[in-house]
Motif scaffolding. Structure first.
Motif, short mmCIF file in Angstrom:
data_model
loop_
_atom_site.label_atom_id
_atom_site.label_comp_id
_atom_site.label_asym_id
_atom_site.label_seq_id
_atom_site.Cartn_x
_atom_site.Cartn_y
_atom_site.Cartn_z
N VAL A 1 -17.48 -2.12 -2.16
CA VAL A 1 -16.34 -1.64 -1.38
C VAL A 1 -16.54 -1.97 0.10
O VAL A 1 -17.60 -1.73 0.66
CB VAL A 1 -16.17 -0.11 -1.59
CG1 VAL A 1 -15.18 0.46 -0.59
CG2 VAL A 1 -15.71 0.18 -3.00
N LEU A 2 -15.50 -2.55 0.70
CA LEU A 2 -15.51 -2.85 2.14
C LEU A 2 -14.75 -1.72 2.84
O LEU A 2 -13.58 -1.47 2.54
CB LEU A 2 -14.83 -4.20 2.41
CG LEU A 2 -14.70 -4.59 3.88
CD1 LEU A 2 -16.06 -4.96 4.47
CD2 LEU A 2 -13.72 -5.74 4.04
N LYS A 3 -15.42 -1.05 3.77
CA LYS A 3 -14.81 0.09 4.44
C LYS A 3 -14.36 -0.25 5.86
O LYS A 3 -15.08 -0.96 6.56
CB LYS A 3 -15.81 1.26 4.49
CG LYS A 3 -15.99 1.95 3.14
CD LYS A 3 -17.34 2.63 3.01
CE LYS A 3 -18.40 1.65 2.55
NZ LYS A 3 -19.73 2.22 2.43
N VAL A 4 -13.21 0.27 6.24
CA VAL A 4 -12.72 0.15 7.62
C VAL A 4 -12.40 1.57 8.09
O VAL A 4 -11.58 2.26 7.48
CB VAL A 4 -11.47 -0.76 7.72
CG1 VAL A 4 -10.99 -0.85 9.16
CG2 VAL A 4 -11.75 -2.15 7.16
N SER B 1 -10.73 1.27 2.06
CA SER B 1 -11.89 1.22 1.18
C SER B 1 -11.51 0.20 0.11
O SER B 1 -10.88 0.52 -0.89
CB SER B 1 -12.12 2.60 0.57
OG SER B 1 -13.46 2.79 0.27
N LEU B 2 -11.84 -1.06 0.39
CA LEU B 2 -11.28 -2.16 -0.39
C LEU B 2 -12.26 -2.73 -1.40
O LEU B 2 -13.41 -3.03 -1.07
CB LEU B 2 -10.85 -3.29 0.55
CG LEU B 2 -9.77 -2.96 1.59
CD1 LEU B 2 -9.68 -4.08 2.62
CD2 LEU B 2 -8.44 -2.73 0.90
N LYS C 1 -9.04 -9.98 -2.18
CA LYS C 1 -8.57 -11.29 -2.67
C LYS C 1 -7.06 -11.30 -2.87
O LYS C 1 -6.43 -12.36 -2.82
CB LYS C 1 -9.22 -11.62 -4.02
CG LYS C 1 -10.65 -12.05 -3.97
CD LYS C 1 -11.02 -12.40 -5.40
CE LYS C 1 -12.46 -12.62 -5.62
NZ LYS C 1 -12.73 -12.77 -7.07
N GLY C 2 -6.51 -10.11 -3.12
CA GLY C 2 -5.07 -10.02 -3.37
C GLY C 2 -4.23 -10.11 -2.10
O GLY C 2 -3.01 -10.21 -2.17
N MET C 3 -4.85 -10.10 -0.92
CA MET C 3 -4.10 -10.15 0.35
C MET C 3 -3.77 -11.59 0.71
O MET C 3 -4.22 -12.13 1.73
CB MET C 3 -4.93 -9.49 1.46
CG MET C 3 -5.21 -8.02 1.19
SD MET C 3 -6.25 -7.30 2.45
CE MET C 3 -6.18 -5.57 1.98
N SER C 4 -2.95 -12.20 -0.13
CA SER C 4 -2.71 -13.65 -0.03
C SER C 4 -2.05 -14.04 1.30
O SER C 4 -2.20 -15.17 1.75
CB SER C 4 -1.86 -14.11 -1.20
OG SER C 4 -0.72 -13.29 -1.32
N GLU D 1 -4.81 -5.14 11.91
CA GLU D 1 -3.48 -4.88 12.46
C GLU D 1 -2.49 -4.45 11.38
O GLU D 1 -1.83 -3.42 11.52
CB GLU D 1 -2.95 -6.14 13.17
CG GLU D 1 -1.68 -5.91 13.96
CD GLU D 1 -1.11 -7.20 14.53
OE1 GLU D 1 -1.19 -8.25 13.85
OE2 GLU D 1 -0.60 -7.16 15.66
N SER D 2 -2.41 -5.21 10.29
CA SER D 2 -1.33 -4.95 9.33
C SER D 2 -1.76 -4.11 8.12
O SER D 2 -0.92 -3.56 7.44
CB SER D 2 -0.70 -6.27 8.86
OG SER D 2 -1.65 -7.02 8.14
N LYS D 3 -3.05 -4.00 7.85
CA LYS D 3 -3.50 -3.21 6.69
C LYS D 3 -4.12 -1.88 7.12
O LYS D 3 -3.80 -0.83 6.57
CB LYS D 3 -4.50 -4.00 5.84
CG LYS D 3 -4.11 -5.44 5.53
CD LYS D 3 -2.96 -5.55 4.53
CE LYS D 3 -2.65 -7.02 4.28
NZ LYS D 3 -1.52 -7.22 3.36
N ALA D 4 -5.03 -1.94 8.13
CA ALA D 4 -5.67 -0.71 8.59
C ALA D 4 -4.83 0.03 9.64
O ALA D 4 -5.06 1.19 9.92
CB ALA D 4 -7.06 -1.01 9.15
#
Ligand SMILES: Nc1nc2c(c(=O)[nH]1)N[C@H]1C(S)=C(S)[C@@H](COP(=O)(O)O)O[C@H]1N2
Ligand SMILES: [Mo]
Length: 261
Positions: free
Chosen positions: A116-119, A128-129, A135-138, A170-173
């Motif tokens: 899990v990658l945490k921001v 928490s990715l 990979k789905g963030m095309s 910017e756009s996800k977190a």
């Protein structure tokens, strides 16, 4: 025939009478008892073995030693993927079965937690990715050869594929406007700090002056995804700020958390 039987009984009677008078009679009885027990054991084994024979016959090249001991316990554990031929004692089998059932689920949990990658920090949407989610963030994927220079003066190119870090923040977190810097920390404690301007800016490659590179969080290097056996499968890739910029030490591998301050 009758004569023979009478003679046999007479002999047995005489022998029994003789041995009763001798001092070693108990020893003789123990011997014969032992012989009878041995016989019983063989019969028991034979009975155990017999019903299992057809099952065993269908299996190719089973080691002979497993013939008797393993099969009686294996039948109730038929769902187990592979009978362990090394197991000698039937009593050990249920323990082995429980261990193999539980171990993968613990491993699975650990693998999921590691990947899990945490921001965190000054964001409206802490992340928490999983690797699959990243990979789905095309819309924010970037892929290129990144030129590197390290402290010893060696150089090279590494092809990375990942997501653009600024776009992720910017756009996800949904990074807050008051944020001024970030730290990227690995599982081994290695950490790099960048100002927000450094995360937003485009980097260069002194050998390809026209190219521009965003900072990315890569999960794939030279066409191969990172093995999760070697830690979290995320690496920061950064180009050069200017010619001669030693950029490779900034390539934080096995990223655990990105903290926004
Ligand atoms: N997690 C982590 N990342 C790290 C380091 C480290 O010790 N731990 N060392 C850095 C340094 S100083 C360099 S030069 C490069 C080395 O990358 P390499 O192991 O692929 O040569 O990784 C960087 N990223
Ligand atoms: Mo280094």
């Amino acid at each position: 025939m009758k004569k023979l039987l009478i003679i046999v009984f007479a002999v047995i009677f005489i022998l029994a009478g003789c041995s009763a008078g001798k001092t070693d009679a108990p020893a003789a009885n123990e011997d014969s008892n032992a012989a009878i027990e041995e016989n019983n054991n063989e019969i028991t084994k034979g009975e155990t073995e017999a019903p299992d024979e057809p099952e065993e016959a269908g299996k190719p090249e089973e080691p002979i030693e497993s013939e008797i001991e393993e099969i009686p316990e294996e039948t109730p554990e038929a769902e187990q993927p592979e009978g362990d031929a090394e197991v000698d004692s039937p009593e050990e089998l249920p323990v082995t079965a429980e261990t193999t059932e539980e171990a993968p689920s613990v491993d699975e949990q650990q693998v999921i937690a590691e990947n899990v990658l945490k921001v965190k920090g000054l964001v409206d949407n802490e992340l928490s990715l999983s690797l699959d989610e990243l990979k789905g963030m095309s819309d924010i994927i970037f892929e290129a050869d990144f030129y590197w220079l390290n402290n010893f003066g060696t150089t090279g190119y590494t092809h990375f594929k990942g997501v653009k870090l600024w776009n992720l923040l910017e756009s996800k977190a949904l990074i807050k406007s008051e944020a001024s810097k970030i730290s990227i920390t690995a599982q081994d404690g290695y950490s790099m700090e960048f100002t927000i301007e450094q995360v937003k800016m485009e980097y260069m490659d002194e050998t390809n002056p026209d190219n521009r590179y965003p900072m990315i969080i890569a999960w794939e290097e030279n066409g191969e995804e990172y093995s999760t056996d070697e830690g979290a499968p995320y690496k920061l890739a950064v180009g050069q700020k200017e010619p001669g910029d030693i950029n490779k030490p900034q390539w934080v591998s096995n990223i655990d958390v990105i903290i926004i301050e």
